[in-house]
Motif scaffolding. Structure first.
Motif, PDB file in Angstrom:
ATOM      1  N   ILE A 154       0.824  -1.207   0.000  1.00 62.24           N
ATOM      2  CA  ILE A 154       0.000   0.000   0.000  1.00 62.24           C
ATOM      3  C   ILE A 154       0.864   1.265   0.000  1.00 62.24           C
ATOM      4  N   ALA A 155       0.192   2.398   0.060  1.00 63.69           N
ATOM      5  CA  ALA A 155       0.867   3.693   0.160  1.00 63.69           C
ATOM      6  C   ALA A 155       0.563   4.304   1.518  1.00 63.69           C
ATOM      7  N   LEU A 156       1.571   4.397   2.377  1.00 66.40           N
ATOM      8  CA  LEU A 156       1.469   5.223   3.571  1.00 66.40           C
ATOM      9  C   LEU A 156       1.822   6.651   3.150  1.00 66.40           C
ATOM     10  N   TYR A 157       1.232   7.641   3.795  1.00 72.50           N
ATOM     11  CA  TYR A 157       1.609   9.002   3.435  1.00 72.50           C
ATOM     12  C   TYR A 157       1.590   9.912   4.660  1.00 72.50           C
ATOM     13  N   THR A 159       0.648  13.075   6.283  1.00 72.92           N
ATOM     14  CA  THR A 159      -0.426  14.031   6.018  1.00 72.92           C
ATOM     15  C   THR A 159       0.057  15.480   6.056  1.00 72.92           C
ATOM     16  N   ASP A 160       1.041  15.786   6.891  1.00 77.83           N
ATOM     17  CA  ASP A 160       1.541  17.171   6.955  1.00 77.83           C
ATOM     18  C   ASP A 160       2.228  17.562   5.654  1.00 77.83           C
ATOM     19  N   ILE A 161       3.128  16.701   5.174  1.00 79.02           N
ATOM     20  CA  ILE A 161       3.857  17.005   3.942  1.00 79.02           C
ATOM     21  C   ILE A 161       2.908  17.045   2.753  1.00 79.02           C
ATOM     22  N   CYS A 162       2.002  16.083   2.677  1.00 75.75           N
ATOM     23  CA  CYS A 162       1.097  16.019   1.530  1.00 75.75           C
ATOM     24  C   CYS A 162       0.086  17.166   1.542  1.00 75.75           C
ATOM     25  N   GLU A 163      -0.307  17.602   2.720  1.00 78.23           N
ATOM     26  CA  GLU A 163      -1.198  18.768   2.798  1.00 78.23           C
ATOM     27  C   GLU A 163      -0.475  20.025   2.313  1.00 78.23           C
ATOM     28  N   ALA A 164       0.765  20.180   2.724  1.00 78.02           N
ATOM     29  CA  ALA A 164       1.546  21.337   2.286  1.00 78.02           C
ATOM     30  C   ALA A 164       1.741  21.338   0.773  1.00 78.02           C
ATOM     31  N   ALA A 165       1.820  20.135   0.196  1.00 78.62           N
ATOM     32  CA  ALA A 165       2.013  20.012  -1.253  1.00 78.62           C
ATOM     33  C   ALA A 165       0.706  20.155  -2.020  1.00 78.62           C
ATOM     34  N   GLY A 166      -0.417  20.206  -1.319  1.00 83.04           N
ATOM     35  CA  GLY A 166      -1.705  20.380  -1.985  1.00 83.04           C
ATOM     36  C   GLY A 166      -2.178  19.142  -2.714  1.00 83.04           C
ATOM     37  N   ARG A 273      10.903  12.661   6.236  1.00 84.72           N
ATOM     38  CA  ARG A 273      11.634  13.341   5.170  1.00 84.72           C
ATOM     39  C   ARG A 273      11.030  13.067   3.794  1.00 84.72           C
ATOM     40  N   SER A 274       9.948  12.293   3.736  1.00 82.08           N
ATOM     41  CA  SER A 274       9.288  12.000   2.463  1.00 82.08           C
ATOM     42  C   SER A 274       7.783  12.016   2.664  1.00 82.08           C
ATOM     43  N   GLY A 275       7.057  12.172   1.545  1.00 83.93           N
ATOM     44  CA  GLY A 275       5.609  12.294   1.642  1.00 83.93           C
ATOM     45  C   GLY A 275       4.862  10.986   1.550  1.00 83.93           C
ATOM     46  N   ILE A 276       5.382  10.034   0.774  1.00 82.83           N
ATOM     47  CA  ILE A 276       4.705   8.754   0.544  1.00 82.83           C
ATOM     48  C   ILE A 276       5.704   7.630   0.780  1.00 82.83           C
ATOM     49  N   GLY A 291       5.967   8.271  15.466  1.00 78.24           N
ATOM     50  CA  GLY A 291       5.332   9.579  15.567  1.00 78.24           C
ATOM     51  C   GLY A 291       5.041  10.256  14.245  1.00 78.24           C
ATOM     52  N   VAL A 292       5.046   9.517  13.157  1.00 75.45           N
ATOM     53  CA  VAL A 292       4.749  10.098  11.853  1.00 75.45           C
ATOM     54  C   VAL A 292       3.250  10.405  11.773  1.00 75.45           C
ATOM     55  N   PRO A 293       2.852  11.595  11.293  1.00 74.33           N
ATOM     56  CA  PRO A 293       1.429  11.873  11.058  1.00 74.33           C
ATOM     57  C   PRO A 293       0.993  11.095   9.811  1.00 74.33           C
ATOM     58  N   VAL A 294       0.609   9.847   9.996  1.00 70.97           N
ATOM     59  CA  VAL A 294       0.475   8.927   8.884  1.00 70.97           C
ATOM     60  C   VAL A 294      -0.974   8.566   8.603  1.00 70.97           C
TER      61      VAL A 294
END
Length: 440
Positions: A154-157, A159-166, A273-276, A291-294
């Protein structure tokens, strides 16, 4: 402390706790006349601890039997010992196998089929499993395994980084592009907001990692592979090459590391350090512990069709020459209770195969597991053959054939030809677990 060190510490602690749990239960033998049910499995770390907790609960509820687990090393050592036990007719009452390995064990008589009527009396039948999972339990129309779970890629992501990236939708979920161009563009947006890479994907020298992503992408074309014993492999060459081409585009140094390993990918995502992160569901607890916002989702349908590579931990009855029918009935009881109690198993990231668990409102509140539960309807298991499946040499062989093309972006046709040649060569060989084939 680095992210990878945290993971190593976590795994080591879990293993120590698992060993303590096993040794602690060894002194408990049930009632005075309790039958001992031997249960072999290959679950370690957090999975092992969770399974031991489920077993402890069953042992506490039953005085007429005692389930005694034996944990063996994952991969070839486990499957070799299980085959030898089945061949000798002195096997344990119960074992766990990856379901993709089961078809290779059936022709040699190493497994006994499950009695579906006996299971149904205990509340376990076809209606309690997704069609894809149930069908994968059948060999020649008979039920030779009963799935505990599905554990997809699957893809873990973050949420903080991906939200910032839109790249999150209005519900806060990762966008799911349905074509390569949009997916690559999404990754580049993430790369602009991640300290490391857009995507953490370790593959270098790692057969399982290469195969999991490759077969996911291949299957998203709607393509299948057929490996008929004694025949010729049927493979969609266009889908094969297109999947390798995309994997090369990913490892460009911006979207993901050019030569990333599984350990470096885990460390990068755990260090935020990565989004996905493309990985198995079993890594979810590691990231939560770090502690990753995952959050999590199925890998987007990059080639248009929903498909996710997976395998299942499944219960099997290793062949016994003269099974104790009372002990066998007790084994059926154990399996039914493990399935019905598999909500705890979901905590390890796996998708319980027993639908009453995932359809319970409580499961809908389990996050982020509930966000990828629908993967159970889109599972893609290994091509059916005696040599495929988790822990097999096959995935390592495939990696050696295709890894060069993934890294260099050249030699796709040669990789396809090498793959076909390799598989066709294996198809001429007898199944080593089948005495009849060995004598031909």
């Amino acid at each position: 402390m680095s992210a990878i060190s945290r993971r190593e510490l976590l795994v080591g602690s879990l293993a120590a706790m698992s060993a303590a749990a096993l040794s602690g239960c060894a002194a408990t033998t049930g009632g005075a006349n309790a039958k001992t049910l031997q249960f072999w499995h290959l679950l370690s770390g957090g999975d092992g601890i969770t399974m031991q907790g489920l077993i402890d609960g069953i042992n506490e509820r039953h005085s007429e039997f005692f389930v005694r687990p034996t944990v063996l090393a994952w991969g070839a050592p486990y499957y070799t010992k299980l085959a030898m036990a089945g061949a000798g007719g002195r096997a344990p009452e119960l074992a766990i196998m990856h379901s993709a390995r089961v078809p290779g064990y059936v022709p040699g008589g190493l497994l006994d089929p499950w009695d579906q009527e006996r299971l149904a009396e205990l509340g376990v039948s076809q209606e309690h499993f997704s069609d894809r999972v149930w069908e994968n339990n059948l060999v020649g129309g008979e039920l030779f395994s009963v799935a505990l779970d599905a554990h997809p890629f699957i893809a873990l992501y973050n949420t903080d980084i991906c939200e910032a990236a839109g790249v999150l939708d209005s519900d806060g979920q990762l966008l799911r592009p349905d074509n390569p161009e949009d997916f690559l563009e999404m990754c580049r947006e993430i790369a602009g907001h991640a300290p490391g890479h857009a995507l953490s994907y370790g593959f270098l020298g790692d057969g399982p990692q290469i195969w999991r992503l490759f077969y996911t992408l291949y299957s998203q074309h709607g393509a299948v592979m057929d490996f008929p014993q004694g025949g010729t492999a049927e493979v969609d060459g266009d889908a094969f090459i297109a999947s390798l081409e995309l994997m090369h585009q990913l490892v460009d140094g911006e979207i993901t590391a050019r030569q990333g390993t599984i350990d470096s990918a885990i460390a990068e995502f755990a260090g935020q350090r990565s989004g996905i992160h493309f990985t198995g569901v079993w890594e979810l607890p590691t990231m939560q512990g770090a502690g990753v916002p995952v959050d999590a989702t199925m890998i987007p349908p990059i080639f248009g069709q929903e498909a996710v590579y997976a395998d299942s931990h499944s219960f099997v009855l290793p062949h016994q020459m003269d099974p104790d029918e009372e002990a066998r009935q007790m084994t059926y009881t154990v399996v039914s209770e493990l399935l019905k109690g598999s909500f705890d198993w979901a905590g390890a990231g796996h998708i319980p195969a027993y639908l009453p668990v995932t359809e319970d409102p409580e499961y809908a509140q389990l996050m982020p597991q509930a966000h990828y539960a629908e993967a159970a309807d889109h599972l893609v298991y290994d091509p059916t053959a005696w040599f495929t499946g988790s822990g097999s040499n096959f995935v390592g062989d495939v990696a050696q054939i295709v890894q060069g093309a993934i890294v260099s972006g050249e030699g796709y046709e040669e990789a396809l030809e090498g793959f076909l040649s390799h598989v066709n060569g294996i198809l001429t060989r007898p199944n080593p677990a089948n005495p009849e084939e060995r004598q031909l």
